[in-house]
Design a protein around this motif. Structure first.
Motif, PDB file in Angstrom:
ATOM      1  N   LYS A 158      51.586  45.927  50.558  1.00 34.62           N
ATOM      2  CA  LYS A 158      50.599  47.008  50.534  1.00 34.62           C
ATOM      3  C   LYS A 158      50.857  48.076  51.592  1.00 34.62           C
ATOM      4  CE  LYS A 158      48.542  45.111  47.126  1.00 34.62           C
ATOM      5  NZ  LYS A 158      48.810  45.639  45.781  1.00 34.62           N
ATOM      6  N   VAL A 159      51.453  47.693  52.712  1.00 31.75           N
ATOM      7  CA  VAL A 159      51.760  48.697  53.731  1.00 31.75           C
ATOM      8  C   VAL A 159      52.837  49.646  53.218  1.00 31.75           C
ATOM      9  CG1 VAL A 159      52.684  49.065  56.041  1.00 31.75           C
ATOM     10  CG2 VAL A 159      51.033  47.243  55.646  1.00 31.75           C
ATOM     11  N   THR A 189      63.447  45.339  53.150  1.00 35.28           N
ATOM     12  CA  THR A 189      63.999  44.984  51.844  1.00 35.28           C
ATOM     13  C   THR A 189      65.307  44.217  51.998  1.00 35.28           C
ATOM     14  OG1 THR A 189      63.042  47.014  50.939  1.00 35.28           O
ATOM     15  CG2 THR A 189      64.704  45.903  49.612  1.00 35.28           C
ATOM     16  N   PRO A 190      65.471  43.074  51.302  1.00 34.01           N
ATOM     17  CA  PRO A 190      66.748  42.351  51.328  1.00 34.01           C
ATOM     18  C   PRO A 190      67.885  43.232  50.811  1.00 34.01           C
ATOM     19  CG  PRO A 190      65.017  41.022  50.320  1.00 34.01           C
ATOM     20  CD  PRO A 190      64.457  42.405  50.476  1.00 34.01           C
ATOM     21  N   ASN A 191      69.080  43.045  51.350  1.00 33.97           N
ATOM     22  CA  ASN A 191      70.202  43.904  50.993  1.00 33.97           C
ATOM     23  C   ASN A 191      70.494  43.896  49.493  1.00 33.97           C
ATOM     24  OD1 ASN A 191      72.581  45.558  51.655  1.00 33.97           O
ATOM     25  ND2 ASN A 191      73.750  43.754  51.034  1.00 33.97           N
ATOM     26  N   GLU A 192      70.363  42.714  48.866  1.00 31.58           N
ATOM     27  CA  GLU A 192      70.693  42.620  47.450  1.00 31.58           C
ATOM     28  C   GLU A 192      69.674  43.313  46.557  1.00 31.58           C
ATOM     29  OE1 GLU A 192      68.382  38.931  48.638  1.00 31.58           O
ATOM     30  OE2 GLU A 192      70.088  40.081  49.425  1.00 31.58           O
ATOM     31  N   MET A 193      68.535  43.734  47.120  1.00 32.14           N
ATOM     32  CA  MET A 193      67.514  44.440  46.337  1.00 32.14           C
ATOM     33  C   MET A 193      67.362  45.895  46.751  1.00 32.14           C
ATOM     34  SD  MET A 193      64.220  42.011  45.679  1.00 32.14           S
ATOM     35  CE  MET A 193      63.401  43.438  44.997  1.00 32.14           C
ATOM     36  N   ARG A 194      68.094  46.309  47.785  1.00 29.33           N
ATOM     37  CA  ARG A 194      67.864  47.640  48.341  1.00 29.33           C
ATOM     38  C   ARG A 194      68.085  48.756  47.319  1.00 29.33           C
ATOM     39  NH1 ARG A 194      70.503  46.129  53.809  1.00 29.33           N
ATOM     40  NH2 ARG A 194      68.678  45.732  55.105  1.00 29.33           N
ATOM     41  N   GLY A 195      69.068  48.586  46.432  1.00 31.05           N
ATOM     42  CA  GLY A 195      69.343  49.631  45.449  1.00 31.05           C
ATOM     43  C   GLY A 195      68.154  49.873  44.546  1.00 31.05           C
ATOM     44  N   SER A 227      66.241  43.356  36.933  1.00 30.22           N
ATOM     45  CA  SER A 227      65.468  44.430  36.333  1.00 30.22           C
ATOM     46  C   SER A 227      65.003  45.421  37.388  1.00 30.22           C
ATOM     47  CB  SER A 227      64.255  43.845  35.610  1.00 30.22           C
ATOM     48  OG  SER A 227      63.358  44.861  35.236  1.00 30.22           O
ATOM     49  N   ALA A 228      64.908  46.686  36.971  1.00 24.48           N
ATOM     50  CA  ALA A 228      64.357  47.694  37.874  1.00 24.48           C
ATOM     51  C   ALA A 228      62.925  47.380  38.237  1.00 24.48           C
ATOM     52  CB  ALA A 228      64.431  49.074  37.221  1.00 24.48           C
ATOM     53  N   LEU A 229      62.236  46.586  37.378  1.00 25.11           N
ATOM     54  CA  LEU A 229      60.853  46.223  37.666  1.00 25.11           C
ATOM     55  C   LEU A 229      60.742  45.368  38.918  1.00 25.11           C
ATOM     56  CD1 LEU A 229      59.507  45.418  34.079  1.00 25.11           C
ATOM     57  CD2 LEU A 229      59.094  47.469  35.460  1.00 25.11           C
ATOM     58  N   ALA A 230      61.844  44.709  39.302  1.00 27.30           N
ATOM     59  CA  ALA A 230      61.813  43.919  40.527  1.00 27.30           C
ATOM     60  C   ALA A 230      61.518  44.802  41.730  1.00 27.30           C
ATOM     61  CB  ALA A 230      63.138  43.186  40.713  1.00 27.30           C
ATOM     62  N   GLY A 231      62.081  46.009  41.740  1.00 31.00           N
ATOM     63  CA  GLY A 231      61.789  46.948  42.821  1.00 31.00           C
ATOM     64  C   GLY A 231      60.341  47.374  42.835  1.00 31.00           C
ATOM     65  N   LEU A 232      59.793  47.631  41.642  1.00 37.89           N
ATOM     66  CA  LEU A 232      58.380  47.995  41.544  1.00 37.89           C
ATOM     67  C   LEU A 232      57.486  46.852  42.010  1.00 37.89           C
ATOM     68  CD1 LEU A 232      58.350  49.868  38.115  1.00 37.89           C
ATOM     69  CD2 LEU A 232      57.802  50.866  40.340  1.00 37.89           C
ATOM     70  N   ARG A 233      57.811  45.617  41.588  1.00 36.90           N
ATOM     71  CA  ARG A 233      56.993  44.470  41.981  1.00 36.90           C
ATOM     72  C   ARG A 233      57.033  44.246  43.481  1.00 36.90           C
ATOM     73  NH1 ARG A 233      58.888  42.180  37.035  1.00 36.90           N
ATOM     74  NH2 ARG A 233      60.631  41.216  38.131  1.00 36.90           N
TER      75      ARG A 233
END
Length: 403
Positions: free
Chosen positions: A217-218, A334-340, A205-211
């Motif tokens: 916090k930085v 960011t892990p590569n599999e989540m970078r997008g 989900s795109a929400l994974a990027g938001l989470r």
């Protein structure tokens, strides 16, 4: 090892050429389009709608743009997006060439924003795959330098060409944008590092990027500080008004003004290429965002072309520090599999600060006038810096950029 290093250098050169050509075409289009719309309507709100039309796709396509970058070949996504930008530029040319109602330009801009919604995450996520982590801050600075060089040449040449050949400049932008697709496809597909993990439905989900961003916090502070500072302090949408009504410098002068921030930005980015940010990045970022607000105030009150250009250059120089810190934090952490997906959220924030900021500027100018709107934005930026220094103490005190 030697072949790997050679491939890395070649890929980086191709990436920088792709980014530079795409940015050059986009900047030419933006400056010509702003002048064309304002001279046709005389409305500050019509300028604001240019930004809104390009921002909405970033929001509406967020669920798909980041996931596509994590699932498919990022080079192909970038190439298709470049072709889409070329097609949208061609549509803008058709609207102008056939003297169609000016409102028809906004669907074309929506299409342009849709293409950019996919190109942003794909390009951003591709760079960490082709550059070693130790060299990544320097590669980011090089990428920013190329982008800012295009941001100088694009508006300046766009304004000059619009004064010479008129709306034909839109057709030229379409050709340049489409040409960048060939360069990105020439990048050699990365090796094993590009393999994507089999993610579960929730992680897709795109929400994974938001989470992810919310949990760090930085990173959240860096992204949101830039978002609200540029959202309030950006004056790009007001440049046609300043060039036409206040400074009286015409479309060529507007092109130079539009390139103004890049003059300062490229000087600072070249400095960061030679001397990458290593320590006390938090205090430096806050100081530069505050400088961005002060430069905006100077520009708002200036009626002299040279002073206005100098203020814009200072504004751009301050902004590039925030840009380098933000991009490095987001992409390295960011892990590569989540970078997008994370890049898609970051790109949405950038779009909110730029395109939505243009809408805010146009709306404020309709209420307060161009000078009042720019002054309000500069003061608002200083307020944001003060508030964020309290809300995000870890960002304010951040020392090493890789920590």
């Amino acid at each position: 090892m030697t072949n790997f290093a050679a491939d890395t250098r070649k890929n980086l050169v191709l990436f920088l050429l792709t980014r530079g050509l795409g940015a050059f075409a986009a900047q030419m289009l933006d400056v010509a389009m702003g002048w064309h719309v304002y001279t046709a309507t005389g409305s500050a709100m019509s300028l604001g709608l240019i930004g809104l039309a390009q921002f909405l796709p970033l929001l509406l396509l967020l669920h798909w743009s980041g996931r596509a970058s994590d699932r498919y070949d990022r080079r192909k996504i970038s190439a298709f997006a470049a072709l889409g930008q070329g097609g949208a530029s061609l549509a803008v040319f058709a609207v102008a060439a056939f003297s169609a109602p000016i409102w028809l330009i906004y669907p074309a801009l929506f299409a342009l924003g849709s293409a950019r919604a996919f190109s942003g995450p794909a390009n951003s996520s591709l760079l960490p795959e082709i550059v070693a982590k130790a060299e990544f801050p320097r590669a980011i600075a090089m990428s920013v330098t190329v982008f800012q060089a295009a941001t100088i040449a694009g508006p300046a040449l766009g304004g000059l060409l619009f004064a010479l050949i008129g709306i034909k400049v839109f057709f030229l932008c379409a050709v340049l944008a489409a040409s960048s697709a060939l360069m990105v496809l020439a990048i050699r597909r990365p090796g094993a590092d590009v393999a994507r993990e089999d993610l579960n439905a929730d992680e897709k989900s795109a929400l994974a990027g938001l989470r992810y961003i919310w949990s760090n916090k930085v990173v959240l502070g860096a992204i949101s500080l830039d978002l609200f500072a540029v959202l309030l302090g950006g004056v790009t949408a007001l440049l046609p008004i300043y060039a036409h009504d206040i400074l009286h410098v015409g479309p060529a002068g507007m092109g130079v003004l539009r390139a103004g921030p890049a003059f300062g930005a490229i000087a600072v980015s070249l400095l960061l290429t030679a001397f990458p940010l290593r320590r006390r990045v938090g205090p430096k970022m806050f100081a530069c965002v505050a400088g961005y607000g002060v430069a905006t105030i100077v520009f708002a009150l200036s009626t002299n072309f040279a002073l206005s250009l100098a203020a814009l250059a200072a504004l751009g120089g301050c902004d590039v520090v925030s840009m380098v810190v933000r991009q490095t934090l987001v992409q390295l952490a960011t892990p590569n599999e989540m970078r997008g997906r994370v890049a898609a959220v970051n790109f949405l924030f950038i779009g909110a600060s730029n395109q939505l900021g243009e809408f805010e500027s146009g709306f404020a100018a309709a209420l307060l006038g161009a000078v009042g709107a720019a002054l309000f934005g500069g003061v608002g930026t200083l307020v944001v810096v003060a508030v964020w220094a309290v809300l995000f103490p870890h960002l304010r005190k951040a020392d090493a950029i890789g920590a």
